[in-house]
Every structure is written in C-alpha cells, then in structure tokens.
Design an enzyme around this catalytic site. Structure first.
Site, PDB file in Angstrom:
ATOM      1  N   TYR A  72      32.151   4.324  28.550  1.00  0.00           N
ATOM      2  CA  TYR A  72      33.529   3.814  28.512  1.00  0.00           C
ATOM      3  C   TYR A  72      34.361   4.388  27.365  1.00  0.00           C
ATOM      4  O   TYR A  72      35.564   4.223  27.335  1.00  0.00           O
ATOM      5  CB  TYR A  72      33.533   2.285  28.450  1.00  0.00           C
ATOM      6  N   GLY A 113      47.669  17.260  39.786  1.00  0.00           N
ATOM      7  CA  GLY A 113      46.305  17.110  39.283  1.00  0.00           C
ATOM      8  C   GLY A 113      45.293  16.708  40.334  1.00  0.00           C
ATOM      9  O   GLY A 113      44.280  16.090  40.007  1.00  0.00           O
ATOM     10  N   CYS A 127      41.843 -19.445  42.330  1.00  0.00           N
ATOM     11  CA  CYS A 127      41.337 -19.955  43.621  1.00  0.00           C
ATOM     12  C   CYS A 127      39.827 -20.185  43.615  1.00  0.00           C
ATOM     13  O   CYS A 127      39.268 -20.565  44.649  1.00  0.00           O
ATOM     14  CB  CYS A 127      41.721 -18.998  44.746  1.00  0.00           C
ATOM     15  N   HIS A 185      42.261   3.391  43.596  1.00  0.00           N
ATOM     16  CA  HIS A 185      40.838   3.157  43.328  1.00  0.00           C
ATOM     17  C   HIS A 185      40.638   2.074  42.257  1.00  0.00           C
ATOM     18  O   HIS A 185      39.553   1.934  41.712  1.00  0.00           O
ATOM     19  CB  HIS A 185      40.137   4.458  42.922  1.00  0.00           C
ATOM     20  N   CYS A 205      41.658 -13.943  46.652  1.00  0.00           N
ATOM     21  CA  CYS A 205      43.132 -13.956  46.651  1.00  0.00           C
ATOM     22  C   CYS A 205      43.723 -12.646  46.143  1.00  0.00           C
ATOM     23  O   CYS A 205      44.938 -12.472  46.156  1.00  0.00           O
ATOM     24  CB  CYS A 205      43.664 -15.130  45.826  1.00  0.00           C
ATOM     25  N   ASN A 262      49.267  22.073  40.038  1.00  0.00           N
ATOM     26  CA  ASN A 262      47.829  22.214  39.825  1.00  0.00           C
ATOM     27  C   ASN A 262      47.557  23.518  39.071  1.00  0.00           C
ATOM     28  O   ASN A 262      48.213  24.528  39.323  1.00  0.00           O
ATOM     29  CB  ASN A 262      47.076  22.242  41.168  1.00  0.00           C
ATOM     30  N   GLN A 311      44.919   8.169  42.068  1.00  0.00           N
ATOM     31  CA  GLN A 311      43.493   8.006  42.352  1.00  0.00           C
ATOM     32  C   GLN A 311      42.743   7.687  41.059  1.00  0.00           C
ATOM     33  O   GLN A 311      41.543   7.462  41.081  1.00  0.00           O
ATOM     34  CB  GLN A 311      42.938   9.298  42.967  1.00  0.00           C
ATOM     35  N   VAL A 371      41.614   5.659  37.638  1.00  0.00           N
ATOM     36  CA  VAL A 371      41.387   4.250  37.288  1.00  0.00           C
ATOM     37  C   VAL A 371      41.674   4.007  35.799  1.00  0.00           C
ATOM     38  O   VAL A 371      41.436   2.926  35.284  1.00  0.00           O
ATOM     39  CB  VAL A 371      39.923   3.831  37.591  1.00  0.00           C
TER      40      VAL A 371
HETATM   41 ZN   LIG Z   1      41.507 -15.832  43.511  1.00  0.00          ZN
END
Ligand SMILES: [Zn+2]
Length: 278
Positions: A97, A214, A177, A145, A156, A240, A127, A129
């Site tokens: 990470y 990209g 929820c 993604h 939910c 690109n 795309q 994250v």
């Molecule tokens: Zn929920």
C-alpha cells in the site's frame, strides 16, 4: 473498423518507441475539445504510473511482487466475509500500500480537473483505484474499479471512509443499513457496481468526444464506453506515450505521458478560447 478485434487485446500498451505530440497535433486536439458539446475522458494505469504507482502486472508490478489475488476472490469473500476480513486485516501488507499512500496527483490529473472547471470536460471514467483524480479536484467522476481508500456496502452501495466503519466486530456492517461491507476496490469475480455502470452509460450516451489518457482502452467494461462514443460518430482523442491498440481509430493521437501532454492541451484550449472570444 473491427472493434471486436480490439476486445481481444490485452491491457498492456503496445511497446514501441515513445512518441511525442507535435504542437500542431495539440492545437488540433484543442480545437476538437472546444468544438465538442459533451466531452468525457477515460483514464487508466498510465496516469497512475506517472504518479509513481507501479502497475499491478509486469516487471516490478505489485501483484508480480506480492502475489496475484485469486480469480474467485469475490466468491471467496461472499462465502465467508468474516474470514475474508480477518485475512485482509492480518495480512495487510504495508509495502503493497506504500506507493498508493505516497502518490500525489500529477500535472495530468490536475489538467483534467482544470478542463472540468473550464466547463470543457463533463465526466471522467477512470480504471484507477488510486484516489488521485479526487485529490486533484475532479468532481464528475466514476471510479469503475472502485477506490482503495473507501469501503462499500454490498446492500445499499453507500461508500464510507475506513475510519467510519467499526472493525471491532467482523465482518463489519454498514452504519446505515447493517449490510455487509467490503473494500470498494472491485475484486476478481465481482460485478462492477451497478450505480457506477449506470452513471458511465448515461454520460457516454451524451458524449460526442472521448479523451482516452494513459490506457489502451481494451479492458472492459470501461473500454466499451469510450468505443461507444466513437461508434456513434463521436470523436476520440488519445494521450499515450506509445502506440496503442486504439491508435488506429483515434481522430487525434497525442504521443507522450499524460503529465506532460494534458497540461499543454489545457493551455492550448485556454489560449484558443481567448483568441476566439476576442
Ligand atoms: Zn448499507
């Protein structure tokens, strides 16, 4: 043009010689943007790499180094969410990470946010994250993604920041929820959340220009939204570094990294708009 052939292409860019957009090509792209009524963008891993995030696959890739998730990752989660969360929390690899934690938006991310602020970019489908479009200030955005910083309720579909979720009892539950939550990042085997798909479809249906940056736009479903614009008679502009699978169908293909080319493009658009206004 055989779009089916594009679908068979892998996610990697065709590696040849790095290209460099000419001033005339950038000017042409600027004219196209100013003449469009509903420009959208599709962005991919190339933009993350320019912010220092290694790709998942390939030499030095995060999965190459730390192991690729199983193809039935989502089914395994659903079969035993408690166990999946325990594994995730106990095996959380800080090295994995670290690049995501340290990455900052590059001039390409900032340029797209500026284009939006100028009223010349209506929507971004990414795309990636990595959260960097958000950090750059992009407002109209779909992270197809998911976003690695968020946790999503499977009932939910609300998204939460990690600190909003009580992890003392596993699997953690949605504060709204009581549904089971998982990381917002879309797992292998997991359908793309329907709210995100609907949002992308709605904007792509209105778009008359798509800027692809990209990415070689071959990973579905994201690629489908870009190709749909082109198939409907819209315009496609690519940024690109290398020739990609979509280069042959682009109206303008700008060679270079997003961090280098997109700021030049925004500058050209601004100058052209001023000159047209005077
Ligand atoms: Zn929920």
């Amino acid at each position: 043009m055989c779009y089916a052939a594009l679908r068979r292409g892998g996610p990697s860019l065709v590696t040849e010689q790095p290209r460099k957009a000419t001033a005339a090509e950038i000017q042409r792209a600027a004219e196209i943007i100013l003449d469009s009524s509903y420009p959208i963008a599709l962005t991919g891993a190339g933009m993350s790499v320019e912010s220092g995030i290694p790709p998942f696959r390939g030499p030095g890739g995060l999965w190459t180094k730390y192991g690729e998730p199983p193809m039935n990752q989502f089914q395994r989660f659903m079969a035993d969410p408690k166990k999946a969360w325990e594994e995730r929390l106990s095996s959380r690899n800080d090295e994995f990470y670290k690049p995501l934690t340290e990455a900052r938006p590059n001039p390409g991310h900032i340029a797209l946010a500026e284009l939006e602020a100028l009223g010349l970019l209506r929507f971004v489908i990414t795309q990636n994250v990595d959260d960097l479009h958000r950090q750059a200030g992009q407002k109209s955005l779909a992270e197809i993604h998911g976003n690695w910083k968020l946790i999503r309720c499977l009932e939910c579909a609300l998204r939460f920041r990690r600190e909003q979720i009580d992890l003392s009892v596993l699997p953690p539950r949605c504060p709204e929820c009581d549904g089971i939550v998982k990381s917002d990042t879309v797992s292998f085997g997991e359908p793309i959340p329907i709210d995100v798909l609907n949002q992308c479809a709605a904007h792509a249906a209105k778009a008359d220009l798509v800027i692809v940056a990209g990415t070689s736009a071959t990973v579905y479903p994201a690629a489908g939204f870009a190709l749909e614009v082109k198939q409907r008679g819209g315009v496609m502009v690519e940024v690109n570094l290398y020739d990609s699978e979509i280069t042959p169908i682009c109206d303008v293909s700008l060679g270079g990294g997003s961090a280098e080319v997109l700021p030049k493009l925004v500058k050209a658009v601004s100058a052209l708009r001023r000159s047209r206004a005077s």
